[in-house]
Design a protein around this motif. Sequence first.
Motif, PDB file in Angstrom:
ATOM      1  N   UNK A  83       0.763  -1.197   0.092  1.00 34.91           N
ATOM      2  CA  UNK A  83       0.027   0.183   0.046  1.00 34.91           C
ATOM      3  C   UNK A  83       0.899   1.376  -0.137  1.00 34.91           C
ATOM      4  N   UNK A  84       1.924   1.116   0.510  1.00 41.25           N
ATOM      5  CA  UNK A  84       2.909   2.326   0.521  1.00 41.25           C
ATOM      6  C   UNK A  84       3.578   2.837  -0.959  1.00 41.25           C
ATOM      7  N   UNK A  85       3.249   1.861  -1.908  1.00 45.28           N
ATOM      8  CA  UNK A  85       3.878   2.124  -3.268  1.00 45.28           C
ATOM      9  C   UNK A  85       2.968   1.820  -4.290  1.00 45.28           C
ATOM     10  N   UNK A  86       1.957   1.028  -4.150  1.00 44.72           N
ATOM     11  CA  UNK A  86       0.984   0.491  -5.155  1.00 44.72           C
ATOM     12  C   UNK A  86      -0.269   0.994  -4.950  1.00 44.72           C
ATOM     13  N   UNK A  87      -1.132   0.810  -5.976  1.00 41.96           N
ATOM     14  CA  UNK A  87      -2.495   0.945  -5.948  1.00 41.96           C
ATOM     15  C   UNK A  87      -3.265  -0.322  -5.325  1.00 41.96           C
ATOM     16  N   UNK A  88      -4.105  -0.230  -4.355  1.00 40.36           N
ATOM     17  CA  UNK A  88      -4.539  -1.446  -3.778  1.00 40.36           C
ATOM     18  C   UNK A  88      -5.982  -1.173  -3.957  1.00 40.36           C
ATOM     19  N   UNK A  89      -6.596  -2.571  -4.087  1.00 44.01           N
ATOM     20  CA  UNK A  89      -8.107  -2.750  -4.182  1.00 44.01           C
ATOM     21  C   UNK A  89      -8.299  -4.018  -3.430  1.00 44.01           C
ATOM     22  N   UNK A  90      -9.739  -4.412  -3.242  1.00 37.68           N
ATOM     23  CA  UNK A  90     -10.107  -5.490  -2.600  1.00 37.68           C
ATOM     24  C   UNK A  90     -11.046  -6.355  -3.373  1.00 37.68           C
ATOM     25  N   UNK A  91     -11.049  -7.479  -3.456  1.00 41.04           N
ATOM     26  CA  UNK A  91     -12.049  -8.577  -3.975  1.00 41.04           C
ATOM     27  C   UNK A  91     -13.033  -9.116  -3.022  1.00 41.04           C
ATOM     28  N   UNK A  92     -14.121  -9.143  -3.033  1.00 40.11           N
ATOM     29  CA  UNK A  92     -15.017  -9.519  -2.144  1.00 40.11           C
ATOM     30  C   UNK A  92     -15.223 -11.355  -2.225  1.00 40.11           C
ATOM     31  N   UNK A  93     -15.371 -11.937  -1.192  1.00 40.30           N
ATOM     32  CA  UNK A  93     -15.618 -13.585  -1.236  1.00 40.30           C
ATOM     33  C   UNK A  93     -17.152 -13.414  -1.470  1.00 40.30           C
TER      34      UNK A  93
END
Length: 93
Positions: A83-93
Amino acid sequence: GPDARIVPVHPSDSALTDLVRPGDVVDVVAASDADSQAIPRVVATGAIVVLVSAKQKTQAATNDRVVLVALPAASANAVAGAALVQTVTLTLH
């Protein structure tokens, strides 16, 4: 468990913060902002949503909402680092 750590995630798609709820199980995916050829990668799987920050009362231009997720220590550290150096997202179960 006793090895669990809580890590903040700022999903790149702010709409996700309206969809996830405490108790949801998610995976964390990261992609490089700088390299458009980079392939997104799964950083952690099976994270449990602990808290989703409340919406701000004012319409701010920036998305400062956060999703707190619980993970084993090594996975939590990997997510925090990504998260410090990249774009982050979530996938839901």
